[in-house]
Design an enzyme around this catalytic site. Structure first.
Site, PDB file in Angstrom:
ATOM      1  N   CYS A 135     -44.476 -78.156  36.058  1.00 52.77           N
ATOM      2  CA  CYS A 135     -45.639 -77.780  35.256  1.00 52.77           C
ATOM      3  C   CYS A 135     -45.931 -78.860  34.225  1.00 52.77           C
ATOM      4  CB  CYS A 135     -45.405 -76.435  34.565  1.00 52.77           C
ATOM      5  SG  CYS A 135     -43.964 -76.385  33.481  1.00 52.77           S
TER       6      CYS A 135
ATOM      7  N   HIS B 184     -34.862 -81.984  29.072  1.00 52.81           N
ATOM      8  CA  HIS B 184     -36.186 -82.275  29.638  1.00 52.81           C
ATOM      9  C   HIS B 184     -36.804 -83.463  28.912  1.00 52.81           C
ATOM     10  CE1 HIS B 184     -40.167 -81.902  31.113  1.00 52.81           C
ATOM     11  NE2 HIS B 184     -40.576 -80.823  30.475  1.00 52.81           N
TER      12      HIS B 184
ATOM     13  N   CYS C 262     -45.647 -83.639  31.526  1.00 52.85           N
ATOM     14  CA  CYS C 262     -44.258 -83.529  31.985  1.00 52.85           C
ATOM     15  C   CYS C 262     -44.062 -84.018  33.411  1.00 52.85           C
ATOM     16  CB  CYS C 262     -43.776 -82.082  31.884  1.00 52.85           C
ATOM     17  SG  CYS C 262     -43.796 -81.439  30.201  1.00 52.85           S
TER      18      CYS C 262
ATOM     19  N   GLN D 139     -47.642 -74.755  25.050  1.00 54.73           N
ATOM     20  CA  GLN D 139     -46.769 -74.304  26.115  1.00 54.73           C
ATOM     21  C   GLN D 139     -45.924 -73.097  25.717  1.00 54.73           C
ATOM     22  OE1 GLN D 139     -44.794 -77.375  28.468  1.00 54.73           O
ATOM     23  NE2 GLN D 139     -46.132 -78.910  27.551  1.00 54.73           N
TER      24      GLN D 139
ATOM     25  N   ARG E  12     -24.072 -76.349  27.823  1.00 51.09           N
ATOM     26  CA  ARG E  12     -23.311 -75.499  26.902  1.00 51.09           C
ATOM     27  C   ARG E  12     -22.316 -74.667  27.699  1.00 51.09           C
ATOM     28  NH1 ARG E  12     -28.698 -74.700  25.056  1.00 51.09           N
ATOM     29  NH2 ARG E  12     -29.134 -75.851  23.136  1.00 51.09           N
TER      30      ARG E  12
END
Length: 378
Positions: free
Chosen positions: A363, A333, A89, A149, A205
Site C-alpha cells: 500500500c 518499514h 511506500c 495513513q 521484539r
C-alpha cells in the site's frame, strides 16, 4: 518481447529509528548495497545501464538525487546514471517494475533497482511541514479529508470489523515468525551487514505477549484499535536487485533467480489510503492468468496489521502463506526501501521452499498500490 529476470537480491539488516544505522548517510547506505551486489555477481560497474532508486522523504540528507549520488559514492564511473523515484511506500517496488519494463523493451540490458530510507535522519512527514501538498482543487474534491495513513487504518478496521485482539494477534505472530526465521538463519544469505554494527534486523521484539500489547494506548482514535504495537516500525535500511534478460545473464555467467512474470499499479480510495493492495492483487491475478492456489507465498506489507488482514479477508488465500517470515511490524518499514526488501525476502524464500510463484503487494500514500508476481526460474 524480451523477458526480465532478477539475478541477485540483497538488503541491509533493518535498523530501528535512532539505532545502529542512524549515523549512516542514506547515500552511503545506498552505495553499500550497490557495491555489494556487484561484488556478489563479480561484475564491473560498466555493465550497469542505470540505477533506479526509491526514496520517499526527499528532504535534507535525502534531497537531490539519492540514486545518482549513490552511484558516485560507490566510486563507479561518472557515465553511469541514476534516478530517484517516489511512489510513496512502494517506491522501490516501482523502481524494480520500471527496471523490468526498460529491460523488456530493449532500452536497458542490465539495471540495478532498489531503494533507501533513513527515517532516523529524515523524519516521517517532514516534507509536509514546508508546504501544502494537496492544493485547493484536491481539497475541494475531498473536503475535510486528511489523507493520513493512521486514520485510514482505523477506517479499515471499522469497515472489515477487525478487532484490537485480531490486530494484536497478527502483530505478535509477525514478531514470532521473524524471530524464528532469524534464529534459523533464513535471512543470512540475503543480508549485507555494514561492518559489524548490525548483522540482523534490529526491530524484532522477543518475548512480547498479548498482555504487553494490550497495555499500549491507541494512537489515532481514543476508542480505536490501532497502536504502535500493531503498526510498522520507523526504520532505516536499503535493498537492491539486479535486473537483466536471461540471454544477458548467460553471457555474464549469472544464474537467474526469478522471472518478473507480471506487475500492476492501481489507485483506490485516497481517503482511507491503504486499501489498494486488494484491487491490485485482483488485477494482477486476472492479468497473469495464474490461479491463487498456485502461489506459494504472499508478501503484503505490514504498514498496519489492518492492511494484510483486510487483504486476507477479501483475497482468501491459505493464511499460512501470507508473510511467512514476519513483516514490517516486526522488522520495520524503511519507506523507500520496503518494496525491494519485500522482494528480496520473497525471492530467497521461494528458492528455499521451491515455490514456483510468489506475489507481493504494498500500500502507498495517496491510495495506490503496486503488486508484482514472480516466477521461480528452474
Amino acid at each position: 518481447m524480451r523477458e526480465a529476470v532478477i539475478v541477485e537480491a540483497i538488503r541491509t539488516p533493518i535498523g530501528r529509528r535512532n539505532g545502529a544505522l542512524a549515523n549512516l548517510h542514506p547515500v552511503d547506505l545506498s552505495a553499500h548495497v550497490l557495491t555489494r551486489i556487484l561484488q556478489r555477481t563479480g561484475l564491473a560497474p560498466e555493465v550497469v545501464d542505470d540505477v533506479i532508486w526509491g526514496c520517499v522523504t526527499q528532504l535534507g540528507d535525502q534531497s537531490g538525487n539519492v540514486g545518482r549520488f549513490a552511484v558516485l559514492a560507490a566510486g563507479w564511473p561518472e557515465h553511469i546514471p541514476g534516478v530517484t523515484i517516489n511512489r510513496a511506500c512502494g517506491s522501490s517496488q516501482q523502481a524494480i517494475e520500471f527496471a523490468a519494463m526498460g529491460v523488456m523493451s530493449g532500452r536497458y540490458d542490465l539495471v540495478i533497482a532498489g531503494g533507501v530510507e533513513t527515517m532516523s535522519r529524515v523524519a516521517l512527514g517532514a516534507t509536509r511541514a514546508v508546504g501544502f501538498p494537496y492544493g485547493p482543487l484536491m481539497s475541494e474534491r475531498y473536503p475535510d479529508a486528511t489523507f493520513e495513513q493512521g486514520p485510514g487504518a482505523e477506517m479499515m478496521a471499522r469497515h472489515w470489523k477487525l478487532s484490537r485482539q485480531q490486530l494484536d494477534e497478527f502483530a505478535l505472530e509477525s514478531h514470532e515468525k521473524a524471530a524464528a526465521a532469524t534464529d534459523a538463519g533464513l535471512f543470512e544469505e540475503q543480508l549485507e551487514p555494514i561492518d559489524d554494527r548490525l548483522t540482523v534486523d534490529e526491530g524484532i521484539r522477543r518475548g512480547s505477549s498479548m498482555e504487553k500489547l494490550a497495555e499500549l494506548a491507541t494512537v489515532f482514535e481514543d476508542t480505536g484499535v490501532v497502536t504502535a504495537g500493531n503498526s510498522s516500525q520507523i526504520s532505516d535500511g536499503a535493498a537492491a536487485v539486479m535486473v537483466t534478460t536471461p540471454e544477458n545473464a548467460r553471457v555474464l555467467g549469472l544464474t537467474p533467480l526469478v522471472r518478473l512474470h507480471s506487475g500492476v499499479a492501481v489507485g483506490a480510495d485516497p481517503v482511507s489510503v491503504l486499501t489498494a493492495p486488494i484491487p491490485a492483487t485482483k488485477k494482477l491475478l486476472e492479468r497473469s492468468a495464474v490461479r491463487l492456489e498456485e502461489i506459494g507465498a504472499f508478501e503484503v506489507n505490514e504498514a498496519f496489521a489492518t492492511v494484510p488482514l483486510a487483504w486476507l479477508n477479501d483475497i482468501g488465500p491459505d493464511a499460512t502463506r501470507l508473510n511467512p517470515l514476519g513483516g514490517a511490524i516486526a522488522v520495520g518499514h524503511p519507506l523507500g526501501a520496503s518494496g525491494a526488501i519485500l522482494m528480496t525476502r520473497l525471492i530467497h524464500h521461494m528458492h528455499a521452499e521451491g515455490h514456483r510463484f510468489g506475489l507481493q503487494a504494498i500500500c502507498e500514500a495517496g491510495g495506490t498500490a503496486n503488486a508484482t508476481l514472480l516466477e521461480l526460474v528452474a
